[in-house]
Each structure stands twice: as C-alpha cells, then as structure tokens.
Scaffold this motif. Structure first.
Motif, PDB file in Angstrom:
ATOM      1  N   UNK A   1       0.825  -1.205   0.000  1.00 35.71           N
ATOM      2  CA  UNK A   1       0.000   0.000   0.000  1.00 35.71           C
ATOM      3  C   UNK A   1       0.864   1.263   0.000  1.00 35.71           C
ATOM      4  N   UNK A   2       1.950   1.246   0.751  1.00 33.87           N
ATOM      5  CA  UNK A   2       2.856   2.392   0.778  1.00 33.87           C
ATOM      6  C   UNK A   2       3.505   2.622  -0.586  1.00 33.87           C
ATOM      7  N   UNK A   3       3.884   1.536  -1.230  1.00 42.86           N
ATOM      8  CA  UNK A   3       4.501   1.656  -2.554  1.00 42.86           C
ATOM      9  C   UNK A   3       3.490   2.092  -3.608  1.00 42.86           C
ATOM     10  N   UNK A   4       2.268   1.580  -3.504  1.00 43.44           N
ATOM     11  CA  UNK A   4       1.244   1.889  -4.499  1.00 43.44           C
ATOM     12  C   UNK A   4       0.756   3.322  -4.397  1.00 43.44           C
TER      13      UNK A   4
ATOM     14  N   UNK B   1      -2.530  10.574   6.990  1.00 49.55           N
ATOM     15  CA  UNK B   1      -2.994  11.674   7.836  1.00 49.55           C
ATOM     16  C   UNK B   1      -2.750  13.022   7.170  1.00 49.55           C
ATOM     17  N   UNK B   2      -1.663  13.112   6.385  1.00 51.89           N
ATOM     18  CA  UNK B   2      -1.303  14.375   5.732  1.00 51.89           C
ATOM     19  C   UNK B   2      -1.910  14.505   4.335  1.00 51.89           C
ATOM     20  N   UNK B   3      -1.939  13.414   3.584  1.00 49.53           N
ATOM     21  CA  UNK B   3      -2.304  13.476   2.161  1.00 49.53           C
ATOM     22  C   UNK B   3      -3.476  12.573   1.794  1.00 49.53           C
ATOM     23  N   UNK B   4      -4.203  12.093   2.789  1.00 51.21           N
ATOM     24  CA  UNK B   4      -5.265  11.127   2.529  1.00 51.21           C
ATOM     25  C   UNK B   4      -6.311  11.580   1.531  1.00 51.21           C
ATOM     26  N   UNK B   5      -6.634  12.879   1.513  1.00 49.58           N
ATOM     27  CA  UNK B   5      -7.660  13.359   0.579  1.00 49.58           C
ATOM     28  C   UNK B   5      -7.207  13.269  -0.878  1.00 49.58           C
ATOM     29  N   UNK B   6      -5.896  13.088  -1.088  1.00 55.96           N
ATOM     30  CA  UNK B   6      -5.346  13.031  -2.442  1.00 55.96           C
ATOM     31  C   UNK B   6      -4.936  11.624  -2.860  1.00 55.96           C
ATOM     32  N   UNK B   7      -5.431  10.616  -2.166  1.00 58.20           N
ATOM     33  CA  UNK B   7      -4.958   9.254  -2.406  1.00 58.20           C
ATOM     34  C   UNK B   7      -5.229   8.789  -3.836  1.00 58.20           C
ATOM     35  N   UNK B   8      -6.241   9.361  -4.500  1.00 60.03           N
ATOM     36  CA  UNK B   8      -6.548   8.975  -5.885  1.00 60.03           C
ATOM     37  C   UNK B   8      -5.623   9.644  -6.891  1.00 60.03           C
ATOM     38  N   UNK B   9      -4.879  10.673  -6.471  1.00 63.47           N
ATOM     39  CA  UNK B   9      -4.062  11.439  -7.415  1.00 63.47           C
ATOM     40  C   UNK B   9      -2.567  11.419  -7.099  1.00 63.47           C
ATOM     41  N   UNK B  10      -2.225  11.228  -5.824  1.00 67.55           N
ATOM     42  CA  UNK B  10      -0.861  11.482  -5.394  1.00 67.55           C
ATOM     43  C   UNK B  10       0.167  10.665  -6.178  1.00 67.55           C
ATOM     44  N   UNK B  11      -0.025   9.363  -6.293  1.00 69.82           N
ATOM     45  CA  UNK B  11       0.993   8.526  -6.940  1.00 69.82           C
ATOM     46  C   UNK B  11       1.193   8.928  -8.401  1.00 69.82           C
ATOM     47  N   UNK B  12       0.105   9.258  -9.095  1.00 71.17           N
ATOM     48  CA  UNK B  12       0.206   9.661 -10.507  1.00 71.17           C
ATOM     49  C   UNK B  12       0.980  10.960 -10.654  1.00 71.17           C
ATOM     50  N   UNK B  13       0.638  11.954  -9.835  1.00 66.53           N
ATOM     51  CA  UNK B  13       1.283  13.261  -9.949  1.00 66.53           C
ATOM     52  C   UNK B  13       2.708  13.241  -9.399  1.00 66.53           C
ATOM     53  N   UNK B  14       2.923  12.489  -8.314  1.00 69.77           N
ATOM     54  CA  UNK B  14       4.283  12.391  -7.776  1.00 69.77           C
ATOM     55  C   UNK B  14       5.217  11.724  -8.778  1.00 69.77           C
TER      56      UNK B  14
ATOM     57  N   UNK C   1      -6.901  17.443  -7.551  1.00 72.77           N
ATOM     58  CA  UNK C   1      -5.653  17.070  -8.219  1.00 72.77           C
ATOM     59  C   UNK C   1      -4.713  18.269  -8.333  1.00 72.77           C
ATOM     60  N   UNK C   2      -5.265  19.462  -8.512  1.00 65.96           N
ATOM     61  CA  UNK C   2      -4.452  20.682  -8.532  1.00 65.96           C
ATOM     62  C   UNK C   2      -3.809  20.917  -7.167  1.00 65.96           C
ATOM     63  N   UNK C   3      -4.604  20.783  -6.110  1.00 63.39           N
ATOM     64  CA  UNK C   3      -4.075  20.924  -4.754  1.00 63.39           C
ATOM     65  C   UNK C   3      -2.967  19.904  -4.495  1.00 63.39           C
ATOM     66  N   UNK C   4      -3.199  18.684  -4.933  1.00 65.44           N
ATOM     67  CA  UNK C   4      -2.228  17.614  -4.711  1.00 65.44           C
ATOM     68  C   UNK C   4      -0.888  17.947  -5.359  1.00 65.44           C
ATOM     69  N   UNK C   5      -0.914  18.420  -6.595  1.00 64.23           N
ATOM     70  CA  UNK C   5       0.323  18.764  -7.292  1.00 64.23           C
ATOM     71  C   UNK C   5       1.065  19.879  -6.564  1.00 64.23           C
ATOM     72  N   UNK C   6       0.315  20.839  -6.025  1.00 63.78           N
ATOM     73  CA  UNK C   6       0.958  21.962  -5.349  1.00 63.78           C
ATOM     74  C   UNK C   6       1.442  21.597  -3.943  1.00 63.78           C
TER      75      UNK C   6
ATOM     76  N   UNK D   1      -6.855  22.914 -23.865  1.00 59.77           N
ATOM     77  CA  UNK D   1      -5.599  22.166 -23.782  1.00 59.77           C
ATOM     78  C   UNK D   1      -5.666  20.968 -22.844  1.00 59.77           C
ATOM     79  N   UNK D   2      -6.746  20.822 -22.070  1.00 58.58           N
ATOM     80  CA  UNK D   2      -6.861  19.661 -21.196  1.00 58.58           C
ATOM     81  C   UNK D   2      -8.186  19.645 -20.462  1.00 58.58           C
ATOM     82  N   UNK D   3      -8.735  18.443 -20.174  1.00 55.39           N
ATOM     83  CA  UNK D   3     -10.014  18.342 -19.463  1.00 55.39           C
ATOM     84  C   UNK D   3      -9.888  18.544 -17.958  1.00 55.39           C
ATOM     85  N   UNK D   4      -8.674  18.351 -17.417  1.00 56.57           N
ATOM     86  CA  UNK D   4      -8.441  18.517 -15.980  1.00 56.57           C
ATOM     87  C   UNK D   4      -6.940  18.643 -15.746  1.00 56.57           C
ATOM     88  N   UNK D   5      -6.568  19.006 -14.529  1.00 50.82           N
ATOM     89  CA  UNK D   5      -5.155  19.264 -14.245  1.00 50.82           C
ATOM     90  C   UNK D   5      -4.309  18.005 -14.419  1.00 50.82           C
ATOM     91  N   UNK D   6      -4.770  16.870 -13.915  1.00 49.21           N
ATOM     92  CA  UNK D   6      -3.978  15.637 -13.985  1.00 49.21           C
ATOM     93  C   UNK D   6      -3.630  15.272 -15.412  1.00 49.21           C
TER      94      UNK D   6
END
Length: 451
Positions: A52-55, A80-93, A137-142, A237-242
């Motif tokens: 889960x940590x790797x994914x 605890x810090x990034x849970x709201x971004x769990x659907x985006x974090x790995x892709x954007x990171x 997803x914008x918040x996650x990237x920032x 130029x894009x449908x969303x930030x991601x």
C-alpha cells in the motif's frame, strides 16, 4: 486418487482474505472470533502495508529506513497528511519525479526554479481568498511543488521564431491567486501559466460557468469580431489538471518535445513524418501558436521545424547543396496552393556525410486543418549539372479543440456567407522581415470546427 489438502485460514494470502471479509456483515465478524482474530492479525501484516505504501505514496525501502517506521505507521503518517489526495498522489508524484530526473540530465538549471510544496493550510487560505474551491488534483500537485519561480525559460515549454518568443512559467499558487478572474467572460478562472513576453496564460475553470466545464484548461482567445469585449473563445488544452500535466510531462520525458538551447520546445513530431531520398532524410515536427491565432476570424498559426540529415555512411562525393524548395499546401476545403522559392529561410545549406541542418518556418490558414508536402532541389558539389529532388514528407497541422464564446454580437451571428480560403502560405522567408502570409481571414469566414 488425489490427495486431499486441508485448507486453513492461516494459509490464505492476505489480499484474497480481505476481499472475502469485505463481503461479510460486521455482526458476522463479531460472532466469528477466529475470523475476527485473523483480521486483527492482518491489520499489522507488513507485506500488505508495504504494498500500500509503494502503491499510493511511492515509498521505497530507503524511505522506510530513513524515517525509522514500520510500513503500517508509515502509511498512516502519509494518509494523515495526504489522505484526501490518495486517488491522485501517486500519478502526480511520479510525473514530477520523472520530469525532474529528465531535466536534471538535459537542462538542470530549470530544476533550480522549482518551489517546494505548500502546506494544506496555505491552500485552504487561498480558497478562502478567491472564494472558490480548488480541484483536488491541482491541490495535490501543489503539495508536491508550488509551481516555479518567475524565470525564463519556463517549465511549461518555449517557442521561438525570428521575431516572436514564448516561454511559459508554471505559476506558484500565490501568484495564480493574484490573477484569479472575476470579469465577465472569464469568471471563476485561475491562471496556471504565464509568459513574460506575450502575456499569454493557460487558465483553469474552477466552476462550470459561461459555457466552460469545471477543471477544463484553456488558452483564452478574444473574439476579434465581437462588439462585446467579454466575448472570449477558448483553445482547450486539457479536461483537468492531472491529464494536462501528465500528458505534458510524458511528451517531455519521451523526447517528443525536444530540448533546444537548454529549453523545452513544444514541437510535436509524428513518427510517420519522415522521408528518405538516397542518402538524405527529411523529418518534420509542428507546433500550434494560440497567441497568434483566433477563432473569429478563423486564423490559425503554425510553426514547423524541419530536420535535413545526410547519412554518415554516404560517400564524400555525394556532398550536395540545397537550391530551392517546392510546397504543395492543401487546406480542409480541398483548396490547393503551390509555392516555389530559393533556399530555405534565406539559406542554401551544404550537406556532407553526417551533416544535419535544422530550421523553423511558419504558415497560417483559415480552415481548421491543413497539410503540406513537397520537395527540395539539390545539386552535387562535384558536378553542378547533377540536380535531384529530395522528398519532404506530408505533415498535417490541426488546430486544437476550441469552444466559441457564448457572447456573440448580432452583427457577426447574422453573417452566413461561406469563406473560401486563399490565405495559406509557406513563409520560409520570414526572417527577412515581416512574416509573410499573415493575412487575417475574411471577416465573413466561419470556422466549421468547434466543440
């Protein structure tokens, strides 16, 4: 007879067991003490938390060792810090890591312009300031990187012609919030990029209003024929930030966008746009310039970059010099224009074994697409009487999707006369002064392609 094998819960791998347990009612679990005990054991199952940590957080063994935590505690700390971004974090990171690794090899000075990520409270403050929610997803990237410093060249790509230059910075959240739009025609739009030289920005719609879709990213394009200045067309130029950010990074790290003079140039190369004649290969890449284009009147500006290369294995006596060019230009209406001229952008390159000659030129047209093809005429250096043609592959130029403004003046909307495009032109001689072929389309023209 096949030997029977006793199956025990202790022998079941953790993932299938958790899947089975997910279908059980909570009361069933309470009533089954053994299953409940086994589930409790699984909550501390190290390989499960490691996966889960790797994914979700892209954490490695080195990260675990550095922090000195078990995988379960590590997961909980990040959640605890990034849970709201769990659907985006790995892709954007991953996109950010890939981009930085590539730039570190190709143009490391750009890495120094990146800003550290912002805290969650800072993003909340920005939302309160502009009175609008930012996409997750914008918040996650920032949280990963707060854009970049206002420098040249910009992270989001450059484009250069002899008398025109564009380089887009990825704005930090504070600067972007300062440019948040509330004016009619651009309401609830947040700038993502900015170019010092042209003033060009890409915007993200934070609300579905004035014909835009929430999270959509676009270049604004004022309707030059409208009486109302709030009539803004959009090149999308894009449908969303991601998708916008990851597709750009993919083009950079795969080499689709070339690095030229320590900058990312947003040329697109179709791998089919290559033609070889004897020892000489010609390839083409193209780029759309929204800052020099408009929807009303329909006027679309493209630049193209051509690479001419003579094979290293060519015989020295095959050295040659380019004399002239021929273009056949076909627009979306099927109208054909033929152009002939000496040299390329005022030059007559000499080709020898292994030699590469590259140049950029431009063209404009009033239909939403166009393609060009043709040939160069060369002569052998050892015998000027030996003349031959080298094919230029067909390459297509198609303007990006666009949406017309909801505000249209009645004087324009009543125009219905068809437009016959005669304004496309090859502009290989642009460096000699003004760009040729920059005529605006007939004001009666309507571009048929729109969203």
């Amino acid at each position: 007879m096949a030997t029977s094998i006793a199956l025990s819960l202790d022998n079941l791998p953790s993932d299938p067991l958790l899947l089975v347990l997910s279908f059980l009612d909570f009361r069933d679990l309470i009533s089954c003490s053994f299953v409940s005990r086994r589930l409790n054991e699984l909550t501390g199952h190290n390989p499960l938390w490691k996966r889960l940590c790797q994914k979700h957080w892209l954490l490695s063994e080195a990260d675990k060792t550095h922090r000195g935590l078990a995988w379960k505690e590590l997961f909980r700390e990040f959640y605890a810090d990034l849970g709201r971004y769990i659907d985006y974090y790995s892709t954007l990171k991953k996109a950010w890591d890939d981009l930085k690794n590539y730039l570190n090899q190709k143009c490391p000075r750009m890495i120094a312009s990146l800003k550290e990520g912002v805290r969650e409270e800072e993003l909340d403050t920005i939302e309160a300031q502009i009175g609008c929610k930012l996409p997750n997803d914008y918040r996650c990237s920032y949280r990963i990187h707060n854009g970049q410093k206002l420098v040249v060249p910009g992270l989001m790509g450059s484009m250069a012609l002899s008398n025109h230059y564009r380089s887009e910075d990825l704005l930090d959240i504070e600067t972007a919030a300062g440019g948040f739009q509330q004016r009619k025609g651009m309401r609830q739009c947040l700038p993502l990029t900015f170019c010092f030289h042209t003033g060009l920005s890409q915007y993200m719609a934070l609300e579905s209003t004035e014909g835009r879709t929430r999270s959509e990213i676009f270049y604004q394009c004022p309707d030059q024929l409208a009486q109302d200045p709030s009539a803004i067309d959009m090149f999308i130029t894009g449908p969303n930030f991601t998708e916008w950010f990851t597709s750009y990074v993919d083009n950079v790290v795969t080499g689709e966008y070339p690095i030229i003079r320590d900058q990312i140039f947003r040329y697109v190369h179709d791998k089919r746009c290559v033609a070889t004649t004897g020892d000489i290969t010609v390839s083409v890449s193209t780029s759309f310039l929204p800052e020099l284009s408009s929807v009303h009147p329909p006027h679309f500006f493209f630049t193209y970059r051509i690479r001419i290369e003579m094979a290293k294995s060519a015989l020295p006596e095959n050295a040659c010099q380019l004399d002239s060019r021929y273009w056949k230009i076909t627009n979306a209406n099927g109208n054909v224009e033929e152009v002939r001229g000496p040299g390329v952008v005022g030059e007559f390159p000499v080709m020898t074994p292994g030699k590469v000659h590259e140049y950029a030129s431009c063209t404009t047209f009033s239909t939403t697409s166009e393609y060009m093809e043709g040939h160069y005429t060369f002569h052998r250096l050892k015998n000027k009487e030996e003349v031959f043609d080298v094919s230029i592959p067909r390459f297509h130029m198609v303007c990006p999707p666009f949406r017309e403004s909801m505000v249209r003046s009645s004087s324009v909307s009543e125009v219905s006369a068809p437009y016959d495009d005669e304004n496309s032109s090859d502009t290989d001689d642009y460096e000699e002064g003004e760009m040729r072929g920059m005529n605006m389309a007939d004001p009666g023209g309507r571009c048929p392609r729109h969203v």
